[in-house]
Design a protein around this motif. Structure first.
Motif, PDB file in Angstrom:
ATOM      1  N   LEU A 185       0.846  -1.201   0.000  1.00 27.48           N
ATOM      2  CA  LEU A 185       0.000   0.000   0.000  1.00 27.48           C
ATOM      3  C   LEU A 185       0.880   1.249   0.000  1.00 27.48           C
ATOM      4  O   LEU A 185       0.636   2.206  -0.736  1.00 27.48           O
ATOM      5  N   THR A 186       1.940   1.224   0.823  1.00 26.98           N
ATOM      6  CA  THR A 186       2.830   2.380   0.888  1.00 26.98           C
ATOM      7  C   THR A 186       3.486   2.633  -0.461  1.00 26.98           C
ATOM      8  O   THR A 186       3.561   3.773  -0.931  1.00 26.98           O
ATOM      9  N   LEU A 187       3.962   1.560  -1.092  1.00 24.60           N
ATOM     10  CA  LEU A 187       4.600   1.707  -2.400  1.00 24.60           C
ATOM     11  C   LEU A 187       3.611   2.224  -3.433  1.00 24.60           C
ATOM     12  O   LEU A 187       3.950   3.033  -4.302  1.00 24.60           O
ATOM     13  N   LEU A 188       2.348   1.770  -3.328  1.00 25.83           N
ATOM     14  CA  LEU A 188       1.311   2.245  -4.245  1.00 25.83           C
ATOM     15  C   LEU A 188       1.072   3.733  -4.056  1.00 25.83           C
ATOM     16  O   LEU A 188       0.957   4.480  -5.025  1.00 25.83           O
ATOM     17  N   LEU A 189       1.015   4.162  -2.802  1.00 20.55           N
ATOM     18  CA  LEU A 189       0.755   5.570  -2.515  1.00 20.55           C
ATOM     19  C   LEU A 189       1.875   6.435  -3.079  1.00 20.55           C
ATOM     20  O   LEU A 189       1.644   7.545  -3.547  1.00 20.55           O
ATOM     21  N   ALA A 190       3.096   5.916  -3.042  1.00 21.87           N
ATOM     22  CA  ALA A 190       4.234   6.684  -3.551  1.00 21.87           C
ATOM     23  C   ALA A 190       4.401   6.495  -5.058  1.00 21.87           C
ATOM     24  O   ALA A 190       5.348   6.977  -5.638  1.00 21.87           O
TER      25      ALA A 190
END
Lengths: 882, 150
Positions: free
Chosen positions: A392-397
């Motif tokens: 999720l974090t990688l997606l947000l970035a």
């Protein structure tokens, strides 16, 4: 990327290839003339009958004049041919190099567009040789791609025409075997090419394996697997060996076949042609002419075959490389190149609609996520490992892109935003930020270097070459920015000058809790006093202030200052003699006695004899004390000047020199004894061997050393001087200007505390920190601790002032107290801006406005911390399990 | 102070009296010399112990933490050995020791200390004697204290 090398050549060098072809054609008449003129010289000028004359351009020439003219004409054409060839080669060579450069640049650019998950599958060990070694032969080929077949093909046709003109039948005989060669050779060649392909793959995997061994070298040592690893390498080398062996076996077979076929034709000429001559159906002159022409024929034919082989080889290489550089899901080139685009700032909300992510068709790591994160609030993402919070974090970035669903910033879809927006308005940091092998400063401001702010640049040497550089970069399709320009975007950091950026850097590093580390780097760093005279002067003030402070508080026993007239009992004898800091290896303090100048100085003051005697006593003492200890005992490390393995050697040395006067000893024995006491520190070793007499003579030697130092050695040592900043020593040593005394309890701790106090009172702590910015972090940041790497990575995100900071765990290596401190400092710094922090400890969630809780790839809770901190929630469960 | 003087000094300590000079020399050579200013702590109660100290010159107070604050329970002077309990039993320091004057010590590392005890029973006996004496002294103090309290 062009799928075939021919398309690549035509797309980027069609015009230049035409020039090469034109030059080739130009060479034709000249080449023809160099072949034709000798014939005229022999047949007409030399072979003409006496009294022969010839009229040219209305002039009548006699035989000799005609010969001279023809000979000089021949010379002229030879030179012209050479000149044309030279220019042709240079032009074609440069064309090839430019195309190679373009290809490499394109490949590298593509690597930077690979989707991140692709790097889980390919390693740098595979990619690096492709861009470096594997494409290398392509350059050579591209230069001659068009010209060689034209040139030699044309030549072949001319010769063939000549043969056919003599006799159609013989002409047919001359080329009778060509179809066979054209058919057979590629068949054989195909196998070699296939082997070549395998060889490339094997070498690639060898490179990969070597890279992996270097990466895992600690494990190899720790688990004693070096034999296992080397056995594996042996297996790979064997495979490569077999392939290569097979390749050259086949190559030689092809060569044999080729030359056999080349000789087969003359065989037929002799047999059949001879038969016809005997029967009177062919003149002998014609047969000889055909044989000569056939000999000429073989040269271009051979070149054409070689070219054909090279082309086949290169074609395979190109395709084999290209297919590795086209993984699915590559970033759009426009998004990589754009300098602007997207909204002004990342404001509004980061919203996700039905966001799903899966890799290679495996289980979905996150599924159907719907969320809204306001970008002026601080949001924590909590969840157990494997809950999908990482993806999720990688997606947000936008470091990975959702396989289904959409993420938007405001109204813009993140998958359509250029990197120029994401990299400037957003910041992302993981728990293992990569540091480049440069200074703390350059790592810190790395995120400010998007485009040069001023193309003029600061490098004078480069300025002279600038136009050429940029033109070549342009013709090769490379980046046309000045690499020596100032790339630092000061405005992005909210400052207007280099000096202000230094101050801001220190501030930011303090926010990341790295102030103390930076201060320590600074103390251990050094400066060039000519470049920073003010700082050098300030350090000298600190030196005096430290001395006063120690005296005031009655603690001057902690440091023994350097004094030209006094022997420093906390320094080695060697250091006392040199009384300075070595600038290079000339006066390496461990091998000081080996330097001829040092030896001569020691001799001059009559110290040699005494030092040899002392050295011998010391060796005796060591042998006596340590001979009972098992080898490798820690005392050897700690105290002895003689290693355990050297002990027997010294025992022999002592026996050999027993009762000998120093003069009677062998020179090498004497030298060994002489260098021993140079390592003695009276206050530490307390062996009582450095007598007052020796100390006195060392002081004499110290003065002599400095006075008589030859000009060429002056740059090798910087002497200690009370009133001068020592550019070869660290800041700390410059402030201390002496040795921390041995035997004083916690002397080092106390001294560094006092230095801190002194620097604070002079308001110099920030200056020292500024020096610390130059500290080199080593390869991959290896000279920093894991915690320091994380702090620096975090500071790198802070200094570019993004609208949103996304931290993926980030500060896991810091100790508990520092983690909370850093978290609070960062959240304070980002007040009013967005922070999305994926937590490794759910307990920190209480610092955030909202918490998103993940479990099994789904968002199970999102609310304020207070609302979720109750029994029955997943968050409470996470908190309990910590 | 040179090595030979230190050997002399060690020889005057009962514990080392019967050890051959070459071993004492090794002991002296390998042990660090540490000077403490008045008020410096040699170690604090609860620290992990890695070394013992032989007092070469000066004096030190032994204090233990009590609910009412630190309580001085003993004094050390020249030729005394300090801090051997923690390295003998691998427990944290049982007391705090502070230099009450300028204090000169020789530091004997745990490893060296054990080698000595193993090799020379004499030292072990001396240590037992010393420990017993110290226990008795502490007990005596406790008795006085409890009788005061009562």
């Amino acid at each position: 990327m062009d799928k075939s090398i021919l398309r690549f050549i035509l797309r980027y060098s069609a015009k230049q290839q035409l020039v090469v072809v034109a030059l080739t054609m130009l060479s034709w008449p000249v080449l023809y003339a160099t072949l034709e003129l000798p014939k005229s010289i022999v047949n007409e000028a030399i072979g003409g009958k006496a009294g022969w004359t010839r009229g040219i351009l209305g002039e009548t020439l006699d035989q000799v004049t005609f010969l001279v003219i023809l000979c000089f004409g021949f010379l002229l054409f030879v030179v012209a041919n050479g000149v044309i060839k030279y220019f042709l080669n240079v032009y074609a060579g440069r064309l090839g190099e430019r195309m190679l450069r373009r290809l490499r640049f394109q490949l590298y650019s593509r690597v930077l567009r690979f989707p991140l998950p692709h790097f889980k599958k390919v390693s740098q060990g595979e990619i690096i040789p492709m861009i470096t070694a594997e494409v290398e032969p392509l350059g050579g080929y591209i230069g001659i791609a068009m010209s060689t077949p034209m040139f030699f093909g044309g030549m072949l046709l001319v010769y063939l025409g000549f043969i056919f003109a003599q006799d159609v039948f013989l002409g047919a005989a001359a080329i009778a075997l060509y179809p066979v060669q054209i058919y057979v050779i590629p068949k054989l060649q195909a196998k070699v090419i296939a082997l070549g392909r395998r060889r490339v793959r094997e070498v690639r995997s060898l490179a990969d394996k070597i890279g992996e061994s270097i990466g895992g070298v600690t494990e190899i040592h720790a688990h004693d697997t070096s034999v296992f690893e080397r056995a594996d390498i042996t297996r790979r080398l064997d495979r490569i060996y077999l392939i290569r062996y097979e390749i050259f076996r086949r190559k030689f077979a092809i060569k044999f076949l080729n030359s056999f076929m080349a000789q087969l034709t003359p065989f037929f000429f002799y047999l059949i042609g001879g038969y016809f001559v005997i029967k009177g159906e062919l003149t002998i002159g014609a047969l000889v002419a055909v044989l000569a022409a056939y000999k000429d024929l073989s040269a271009p034919w051979k070149e054409l075959l070689n070219y054909y082989q090279l082309q086949a080889d290169v074609k395979v290489k190109y395709e084999q490389v290209i297919e590795q550089f086209d993984p699915p899901g590559m970033l759009d080139e426009a998004l990589q190149d754009a300098d602007e685009g997207g909204p002004e700032a990342a404001t509004g909300a980061l919203t996700g609609a039905n966001v799903t992510y899966t890799e290679d068709g495996r289980a979905k790591s996150v599924e159907g996520l719907n969320f809204q994160i306001d970008l002026d609030t601080h949001v924590a993402i909590a969840g157990a490992g494997g809950s999908g919070k990482d993806d999720l974090t990688l997606l947000l970035a936008r470091l990975i892109q959702p396989t289904a669903g959409q993420i938007r910033i405001g109204d813009a879809r993140t998958d359509q935003l250029p990197e120029s927006f994401l990299g400037r308005r957003m910041a992302y940091m993981s728990a293992s930020p990569y540091l480049f092998s440069t200074s703390v400063r350059d790592n810190l401001i790395y995120g400010l270097k998007h485009r040069p702010v001023d193309e003029t640049g600061i490098d004078e040497e480069f300025a002279a070459d600038r136009d050429r550089y940029l033109a070549d970069a342009d013709t090769s399709g490379n980046i046309t920015h000045n690499p020596h320009a100032d790339w630092t975007d000061y405005a992005a950091a909210g400052v207007d000058s280099r000096e202000a950026l230094v101050r801001r850097s220190i501030e930011v590093l303090k926010v990341a809790d790295m102030g103390d580390d930076l201060y320590q780097f600074g103390l251990r760093g050094s400066i060039d006093p000519t470049a920073q005279p003010d700082l050098a002067e300030a350090i000298l003030r600190a030196r005096r202030a430290l001395r006063e402070k120690l005296a005031e508080t009655g603690r001057d026993n902690l440091i023994e200052p350097f004094d030209r007239e006094t022997y420093n009992t906390n320094a080695t004898l060697g250091e006392n003699l040199l009384f300075g800091t070595p600038r290079d290896n000339t006066f390496d303090i461990d091998r000081l006695a080996d330097h001829p100048y040092v030896a001569s100085v020691i001799d001059d003051v009559g110290l040699t004899q005494e030092l040899v005697v002392t050295g011998r006593q010391l060796a005796e003492m060591m042998v006596e004390l340590f001979s009972g200890l098992p080898p490798g005992h820690e005392f050897f490390e700690q105290y002895s000047f003689i290693g355990s393995d050297e002990l027997p050697e010294y025992q022999q040395l002592l026996t050999r020199t027993a009762g000998q006067e120093p003069d009677a000893m062998r020179p090498e024995d004497r030298q060994r004894f002489l260098s021993l006491p140079l390592k003695l520190i009276p206050a530490r070793h307390r062996v009582g061997l450095v007598t007052d007499e020796i100390q006195h003579k060392v002081l004499q030697a110290r003065h002599k050393f400095a006075e008589n130092l030859p000009e060429e050695l002056k740059d090798s040592v910087e002497f200690f001087d009370e009133d001068t900043y020592n550019g070869a020593a660290t800041l700390q040593d410059n402030i201390l200007f002496g040795k921390v005394a041995y035997g004083q309890a916690q002397a080092a701790v106390k001294v560094s505390a006092i230095i801190g106090e002194v620097l604070d009172s002079l308001e110099m702590r920030d200056d020292v920190m500024a020096v610390g910015l130059s500290y080199q972090v080593g390869v991959g940041g290896a000279r920093l601790s894991a915690a320091q790497r994380q702090k620096l990575g975090l500071a790198r995100c802070i200094i570019k002032r993004p609208d949103v900071l996304i931290v993926n765990e980030g500060i896991t290596s810091l100790d508990g107290a520092s983690q909370r401190r850093v978290l609070q400092a960062v959240l304070k710094e980002f007040k009013g801006r967005g922070v999305i922090w994926t937590l490794h400890r759910a307990a920190y969630a209480d610092q955030f406005d909202r918490v998103i809780v993940m479990r099994s790839g789904k968002i199970v809770e999102q609310d304020e911390f207070k609302a979720l901190d109750r029994d029955g929630t997943t968050l409470r469960e996470l908190l309990k399990n910590e | 102070m040179s090595l030979n003087e230190e050997v002399e000094l060690l020889r005057n300590i009962p514990m080392f009296a019967n050890i051959e000079p070459s071993k004492l020399k090794l002991l002296a050579f390998t042990s660090e010399r540490l000077t403490f200013s008045e008020g410096d702590f040699l170690f604090s109660q609860g620290d992990s112990g890695d070394a013992a100290f032989i007092i070469v010159d000066g004096e030190a107070d032994v204090m233990i933490d009590t609910p009412d604050g630190p309580l001085t329970v003993a004094h050390f002077k020249k030729n005394d050995i300090v801090g051997e309990i923690a390295i003998l039993t691998d427990v944290p320091r049982t007391a705090t020791v502070r230099a009450s004057t300028k204090l000169e010590t020789m530091v004997i590392s745990k490893e060296l200390f054990f080698r000595l005890v193993m090799e020379f029973p004499q030292i072990a006996v001396e240590i037992m004697r010393e420990l017993a004496k110290r226990l008795e002294a502490t007990n005596a103090r406790l008795r006085t204290l409890s009788s005061h309290a009562a």
